[in-house]
Motif scaffolding. Structure first.
Motif, PDB file in Angstrom:
ATOM      1  N   HIS A 213       0.817  -1.226   0.000  1.00  0.00           N
ATOM      2  CA  HIS A 213       0.000   0.000   0.000  1.00  0.00           C
ATOM      3  C   HIS A 213       0.847   1.271   0.000  1.00  0.00           C
ATOM      4  O   HIS A 213       0.330   2.360  -0.169  1.00  0.00           O
ATOM      5  CB  HIS A 213      -0.901   0.032   1.242  1.00  0.00           C
ATOM      6  N   TRP A 214       2.158   1.144   0.245  1.00  0.00           N
ATOM      7  CA  TRP A 214       3.000   2.335   0.397  1.00  0.00           C
ATOM      8  C   TRP A 214       3.159   3.110  -0.903  1.00  0.00           C
ATOM      9  O   TRP A 214       3.067   2.542  -1.995  1.00  0.00           O
ATOM     10  CB  TRP A 214       4.427   1.962   0.854  1.00  0.00           C
ATOM     11  N   ALA A 265      -1.988   3.812   0.621  1.00  0.00           N
ATOM     12  CA  ALA A 265      -3.204   3.792  -0.211  1.00  0.00           C
ATOM     13  C   ALA A 265      -4.456   3.512   0.626  1.00  0.00           C
ATOM     14  O   ALA A 265      -5.534   4.001   0.306  1.00  0.00           O
ATOM     15  CB  ALA A 265      -3.054   2.749  -1.313  1.00  0.00           C
ATOM     16  N   ARG A 266      -4.311   2.777   1.724  1.00  0.00           N
ATOM     17  CA  ARG A 266      -5.497   2.443   2.526  1.00  0.00           C
ATOM     18  C   ARG A 266      -5.956   3.580   3.414  1.00  0.00           C
ATOM     19  O   ARG A 266      -7.130   3.709   3.728  1.00  0.00           O
ATOM     20  CB  ARG A 266      -5.207   1.242   3.439  1.00  0.00           C
ATOM     21  N   GLY A 271      -5.439  10.718   5.874  1.00  0.00           N
ATOM     22  CA  GLY A 271      -4.192  11.471   6.039  1.00  0.00           C
ATOM     23  C   GLY A 271      -3.063  10.646   6.629  1.00  0.00           C
ATOM     24  O   GLY A 271      -1.945  11.128   6.789  1.00  0.00           O
ATOM     25  N   GLY A 272      -3.348   9.375   6.966  1.00  0.00           N
ATOM     26  CA  GLY A 272      -2.320   8.527   7.574  1.00  0.00           C
ATOM     27  C   GLY A 272      -2.959   7.674   8.647  1.00  0.00           C
ATOM     28  O   GLY A 272      -4.192   7.547   8.713  1.00  0.00           O
ATOM     29  N   SER A 314       1.316  11.426   8.242  1.00  0.00           N
ATOM     30  CA  SER A 314       2.395  10.497   7.927  1.00  0.00           C
ATOM     31  C   SER A 314       3.548  10.774   8.892  1.00  0.00           C
ATOM     32  O   SER A 314       3.887  11.935   9.123  1.00  0.00           O
ATOM     33  CB  SER A 314       2.837  10.809   6.497  1.00  0.00           C
ATOM     34  N   VAL A 315       4.147   9.732   9.448  1.00  0.00           N
ATOM     35  CA  VAL A 315       5.189   9.937  10.466  1.00  0.00           C
ATOM     36  C   VAL A 315       6.478   9.198  10.106  1.00  0.00           C
ATOM     37  O   VAL A 315       6.465   7.989   9.863  1.00  0.00           O
ATOM     38  CB  VAL A 315       4.700   9.453  11.856  1.00  0.00           C
TER      39      VAL A 315
END
Ligand code: AHG
Ligand code: MN
Ligand code: MN
Length: 331
Positions: A213-214, A265-266, A271-272, A314-315
């Motif tokens: 999914h990345w 993608a999921r 937003g993350g 995203s972290v």
């Protein structure tokens, strides 16, 4: 650190040039963490494991201990007039407390709660922001607005980790200190001060089962790590994933490395996976205060301007040189 010096959290805070009200807030949070540690320690004996049978605002099933930990944090900080309002992963909207209070408190009362029933480390993450002077508490939406400040404005941040020992990692913007809970006195005692993240990194933490999914930059970065000695990084890396952010970040503070929970993608629409205001921001402040870096891949986490209380982000955080290598893949 020589434990015989016995610097309690109260003494540590008294030696910092902080407003009394902030000291009070931090001591109340620490007190709540002691209560949560005791409850978690009882586990099955107290009947606190398992599902609460409800969902939180994020649509996630709540564990009994998510709800109990939230109640303990609320109760510990509801009096004293220092906290104007509190917000948490487990509450849809902020809870106004004392309109003239100086601070806003945000928390994830129990992080990594999917680990609780298998007796793996969990934690409590917290962030303290200044309360705007002109804050309006008359509606949920107005109260939310008071909280929408970037992580750069945090005046304190930290976590408690309930592991083999219960530890409290804390920053008031002057380095990172780690305290260990002395179970005989129920007090936190300083066991490491001026924590620095080791630079030389050979460890990364990511949920590899999400690989398909990345986005391309994260795929590229992790592919380079996985190639080890014969790849572009010319060294072998080790992978660890506890699936409790507190435990993964604590390992990085202790022995270096990098942690990633990228948007994919999921979870793109949200937003993350991790929440900006009570997971990413406090951890980013701690990591930066220990000489590391925290980014979305494109901008510093602490500079992200929140639009919503429960916003996700995203972290990527950890040792500075490793975070820079990950950023380079986003170029
Ligand atoms: P929470 O239990 O507060 O919802 O947070 C869990 C988070 C974080 O602690 C961890 O890094 C991540 O979720 C684990 O995600 P996976 O289930 O994808 O491993
Ligand atoms: Mn969490
Ligand atoms: Mn949680």
């Amino acid at each position: 650190m020589n434990p015989s010096e016995h610097i309690t959290l109260a003494r540590y805070l008294s030696e910092k040039p902080l407003p009394d009200a902030l000291r009070g807030v931090l001591e109340s949070i620490a007190g709540a963490c002691v209560s949560i540690a005791i409850l978690i320690g009882k586990g099955g004996l107290a009947g606190v494991l398992g599902e609460a049978g409800r969902e939180n605002v994020q649509g996630e099933a709540q564990k009994k201990l998510d709800v109990l930990s939230n109640d303990i944090m609320l109760a510990a900080n509801a009096w004293g007039g220092r906290v104007a309002a509190m917000a948490s992963e487990e509450m849809d909207w902020p809870r106004p407390v004392a309109p003239r209070g100086d601070y806003l408190l945000l928390f994830d009362p129990l992080d990594g709660s999917s680990n609780i029933d298998v007796n793996v480390s969990v934690g409590t993450i917290f962030s303290v922001l200044p309360a705007p002077r002109d804050a309006d508490w008359s509606s949920d939406a107005a109260a939310e607005k008071a909280f929408l400040q970037p992580g750069t404005r945090q005046v304190a941040a930290g976590y408690a980790i309930y592991g083999p020992s219960t530890l409290l990692a804390l920053t008031v913007g002057d380095g990172v200190a780690i305290f260990t809970l002395d179970r005989e006195t129920d007090t936190f005692v300083l066991t490491r001060d001026r924590v620095r993240i080791p630079e030389e990194t050979r460890e990364f933490a990511i949920n590899l089962s999400n690989q398909r999914h990345w986005d391309a930059p994260v795929r590229r970065y992790v592919a380079e790590l996985l190639q080890g000695e014969t790849g572009p990084r010319a060294k072998d890396f080790n992978m660890r994933w506890v699936a409790s952010m507190v435990a993964d970040v604590h390992r990085i503070l202790t022995r270096g490395g990098i942690f990633l929970y990228p948007v994919d993608a999921r979870n793109r629409e949200k937003g993350g996976r991790l929440r900006l205001m009570y997971e990413a921001n406090p951890m980013a402040m701690l990591i930066e205060q220990a000489g590391g870096a925290a980014t979305t891949g494109y901008e510093c986490i602490l500079e992200v301007m929140p639009q919503r209380l429960h916003q996700r982000v995203s972290v990527i955080l950890g040792a500075r040189c490793e975070v820079d290598a990950a950023i380079a893949c986003h170029g």
